[in-house]
Scaffold this motif. Structure first.
Motif, PDB file in Angstrom:
ATOM      1  N   LEU A 147       0.827  -1.204   0.000  1.00 37.93           N
ATOM      2  CA  LEU A 147       0.000   0.000   0.000  1.00 37.93           C
ATOM      3  C   LEU A 147       0.861   1.255   0.000  1.00 37.93           C
ATOM      4  CD1 LEU A 147      -2.859   1.202   0.210  1.00 37.93           C
ATOM      5  CD2 LEU A 147      -2.570   1.139   2.680  1.00 37.93           C
ATOM      6  N   PHE A 148       1.903   1.264   0.829  1.00 38.80           N
ATOM      7  CA  PHE A 148       2.793   2.425   0.908  1.00 38.80           C
ATOM      8  C   PHE A 148       3.465   2.704  -0.436  1.00 38.80           C
ATOM      9  CE2 PHE A 148       7.180   3.936   1.605  1.00 38.80           C
ATOM     10  CZ  PHE A 148       6.896   5.216   2.062  1.00 38.80           C
ATOM     11  N   PHE A 149       4.059   1.681  -1.042  1.00 36.19           N
ATOM     12  CA  PHE A 149       4.759   1.892  -2.309  1.00 36.19           C
ATOM     13  C   PHE A 149       3.785   2.140  -3.454  1.00 36.19           C
ATOM     14  CE2 PHE A 149       8.304  -0.179  -0.044  1.00 36.19           C
ATOM     15  CZ  PHE A 149       9.240   0.836  -0.231  1.00 36.19           C
ATOM     16  N   GLY A 150       2.576   1.588  -3.368  1.00 38.20           N
ATOM     17  CA  GLY A 150       1.561   1.892  -4.370  1.00 38.20           C
ATOM     18  C   GLY A 150       1.142   3.350  -4.330  1.00 38.20           C
ATOM     19  N   LEU A 151       0.911   3.876  -3.127  1.00 36.34           N
ATOM     20  CA  LEU A 151       0.556   5.296  -2.999  1.00 36.34           C
ATOM     21  C   LEU A 151       1.713   6.199  -3.397  1.00 36.34           C
ATOM     22  CD1 LEU A 151      -1.502   5.259   0.328  1.00 36.34           C
ATOM     23  CD2 LEU A 151      -2.343   5.530  -2.006  1.00 36.34           C
ATOM     24  N   LEU A 152       2.921   5.803  -3.064  1.00 35.53           N
ATOM     25  CA  LEU A 152       4.097   6.568  -3.460  1.00 35.53           C
ATOM     26  C   LEU A 152       4.232   6.596  -4.984  1.00 35.53           C
ATOM     27  CD1 LEU A 152       6.423   8.051  -1.977  1.00 35.53           C
ATOM     28  CD2 LEU A 152       7.760   5.967  -2.272  1.00 35.53           C
ATOM     29  N   GLY A 153       3.961   5.478  -5.622  1.00 35.13           N
ATOM     30  CA  GLY A 153       3.999   5.423  -7.085  1.00 35.13           C
ATOM     31  C   GLY A 153       2.915   6.282  -7.716  1.00 35.13           C
ATOM     32  N   LEU A 154       1.706   6.254  -7.137  1.00 27.81           N
ATOM     33  CA  LEU A 154       0.627   7.105  -7.658  1.00 27.81           C
ATOM     34  C   LEU A 154       0.954   8.582  -7.492  1.00 27.81           C
ATOM     35  CD1 LEU A 154      -2.584   5.215  -6.486  1.00 27.81           C
ATOM     36  CD2 LEU A 154      -1.726   5.499  -8.820  1.00 27.81           C
TER      37      LEU A 154
END
Length: 71
Positions: free
Chosen positions: A27-34
């Motif tokens: 979730l953290f890296f997904g939000l960072l990517g978005l």
């Protein structure tokens, strides 16, 4: 010819990682990517967190490299 005896190898155990441990990082890296995609693709300075065109100019060449139109 010499004959060598093969020693049996120990079975390899593949560790399993529980989903509960992976989910927060995913979730953290997904939000960072978005967030990165937003700043590179959609931010034109109008809704920019820092005011002005500094962020737009910072990612300007990257936008053209990735094929995003920006002007």
């Amino acid at each position: 010819m010499s004959q060598t005896s093969a020693t049996p190898l120990a079975p390899v155990e593949i560790p399993s990682i529980p989903l509960a441990q992976i989910a927060p990082w995913a979730l953290f890296f997904g939000l960072l990517g978005l967030l990165a995609i937003f700043f590179v693709s959609a931010d034109q300075g109008a809704v920019s967190i820092p005011s002005g065109m500094l962020l737009h100019e910072f990612v300007h060449d990257g936008r053209h490299l990735l094929g995003y139109p920006c002007h």
